[in-house]
Design a protein around this motif. Structure first.
Motif, PDB file in Angstrom:
ATOM      1  N   UNK A  22       0.834  -1.200   0.000  1.00 21.61           N
ATOM      2  CA  UNK A  22       0.000   0.000   0.000  1.00 21.61           C
ATOM      3  C   UNK A  22       0.867   1.247   0.000  1.00 21.61           C
ATOM      4  N   UNK A  23       1.901   1.262   0.823  1.00 27.96           N
ATOM      5  CA  UNK A  23       2.774   2.442   0.929  1.00 27.96           C
ATOM      6  C   UNK A  23       3.475   2.723  -0.396  1.00 27.96           C
ATOM      7  N   UNK A 250     -19.130 -12.509   2.041  1.00 30.12           N
ATOM      8  CA  UNK A 250     -19.134 -11.344   2.925  1.00 30.12           C
ATOM      9  C   UNK A 250     -17.987 -10.404   2.575  1.00 30.12           C
ATOM     10  N   UNK A 251     -16.812 -10.970   2.299  1.00 32.54           N
ATOM     11  CA  UNK A 251     -15.668 -10.135   1.925  1.00 32.54           C
ATOM     12  C   UNK A 251     -15.898  -9.455   0.581  1.00 32.54           C
ATOM     13  N   UNK A 252     -16.454 -10.184  -0.380  1.00 31.91           N
ATOM     14  CA  UNK A 252     -16.708  -9.607  -1.693  1.00 31.91           C
ATOM     15  C   UNK A 252     -17.743  -8.495  -1.641  1.00 31.91           C
ATOM     16  N   UNK A 287      -4.051   4.649   5.222  1.00 26.16           N
ATOM     17  CA  UNK A 287      -4.599   3.997   6.415  1.00 26.16           C
ATOM     18  C   UNK A 287      -5.922   3.308   6.099  1.00 26.16           C
ATOM     19  N   UNK A 288      -6.756   3.931   5.262  1.00 30.57           N
ATOM     20  CA  UNK A 288      -8.041   3.327   4.911  1.00 30.57           C
ATOM     21  C   UNK A 288      -7.854   2.053   4.098  1.00 30.57           C
ATOM     22  N   UNK A 292      -8.921  -1.803   5.253  1.00 38.74           N
ATOM     23  CA  UNK A 292      -9.810  -2.636   4.445  1.00 38.74           C
ATOM     24  C   UNK A 292      -9.138  -3.950   4.064  1.00 38.74           C
ATOM     25  N   UNK A 293      -7.878  -3.868   3.643  1.00 40.29           N
ATOM     26  CA  UNK A 293      -7.160  -5.086   3.280  1.00 40.29           C
ATOM     27  C   UNK A 293      -6.932  -5.977   4.495  1.00 40.29           C
TER      28      UNK A 293
END
Length: 326
Positions: A22-23, A250-252, A287-288, A292-293
């Motif tokens: 992500x970074x 649920x994840x999808x 951070x978001x 989420x991941x």
């Protein structure tokens, strides 16, 4: 216990790799956060001052270290655009997104499990074909298009029936529970119907496979009707596979809900993420995305542990739910 410890270790390693990904990806995006905040005609000195204030003049290693240190202390950072704590914004938006996901999942289960079992139990070829057609059509409807149809049919003001609100969320949030729940019904239907079609197909396949097993034949030999044997024995035997499917569904649904939130103008995580990406709010976005991941990884961990607990055969086979589904 050894399996749980091993999975937790892999979970921590995956979180670390995820944070790096992500970074790095966000730093590859074009544009300068300081230039966006300062404005189009800002002087170079003003932009340089903002970069120093935001810590963007540090090396990437130092920026990553500061971010990880904050995460370990529960500090997600401060939004560079709004100046508010990201943790407070995420908590506020999550109170809309996660209830929406839960309601969507309940709708999906209410559709998928009964129709899937009905497709196995019926001996009517036309009824089986109808269930198959419903699964194909409902599964092919995009959440965005389905949401638009629901607005045209049921929304107040512009809909034909005018039953439910189609835009926004109560200002006092869940302080008005009936109004808040009413504002989630249409977006929940938009995502729940599609997910329900997927659960229906998996239920029909899993229960149908167990319905032809020796366990069901033995139950019928002991006096159960076929319906009783399928619902009491075959459905129970198929539960581990269904738990994995429901967890992955649920994840999808998280990604589907994010699209629907923007359509129905709900102040959820999806709307927040889209807005912050458009504003190049780097601190908030990283951070978001990480949260989420991490939620996806945590959900996968829970599904693996529950699947292994429900199916003792996996202890000897050394398998996890993802391998069984594959």
């Amino acid at each position: 216990m050894r399996f749980v410890v091993k999975r937790l270790g892999l979970f921590v390693v995956a979180l670390f790799g995820l944070s790096l990904l992500v970074f790095v990806l966000l730093r590859m995006l074009p544009g300068d956060v300081a230039a966006v905040i300062a404005g189009t005609n800002a002087a170079p000195e003003r932009i340089a001052s903002l970069r120093t204030e935001l810590g963007l003049d540090k090396s990437y290693v130092a920026q990553y270290g500061d971010w990880m240190l904050g995460l370990l202390h529960g500090d997600l950072g401060v939004s560079t655009i709004g100046g508010k704590a990201v943790s407070a914004q995420v908590a506020s938006r999550a109170s809309v997104t996660f209830p929406l996901i839960i309601v969507s999942l309940l709708i999906a289960l209410a559709i998928g499990l009964p129709l899937g079992c009905a497709a196995v139990l019926t001996r009517n070829a036309r009824l089986r074909g109808l269930c198959h057609g419903i699964a194909i059509v409902a599964g092919a409807i995009p959440a965005l298009w389905g949401g638009l149809l629901l607005i045209l049919l049921f929304s107040r003001g512009s809909g034909l029936l005018g039953l439910l609100p189609a835009q926004g969320f109560p200002d006092n949030g869940w302080g008005a529970p009936l109004q808040a729940l009413a504002s989630l019904i249409l977006p929940a239907l938009a995502t729940g119907v599609t997910a329900g079609a997927s659960i229906m197909r998996y239920t029909r396949a899993a229960v149908g496979d167990k319905a032809s097993s020796q366990a069901v034949d033995m139950a019928m030999a002991c006096g159960m009707t076929r319906k009783q044997a399928v619902l009491r024995v075959a459905l129970r035997l198929a539960t581990p596979q269904l738990v994995s499917v429901i967890g992955l569904t649920f994840a999808q649904m998280v990604t589907g809900v994010m699209v629907v939130e923007n359509l129905f103008a709900l102040p959820g995580l999806g709307t927040m993420l889209v807005t912050d990406v458009g504003n190049r709010d780097l601190i908030a976005v990283q951070s978001e995305l990480f949260l989420l991941a991490a939620f996806f990884l945590l959900l996968g961990l829970v599904v693996d542990v529950v699947h292994r607990a429900l199916d003792p055969r996996l202890k000897d086979a050394g398998l996890v739910s993802g391998e069984v589904l594959a």
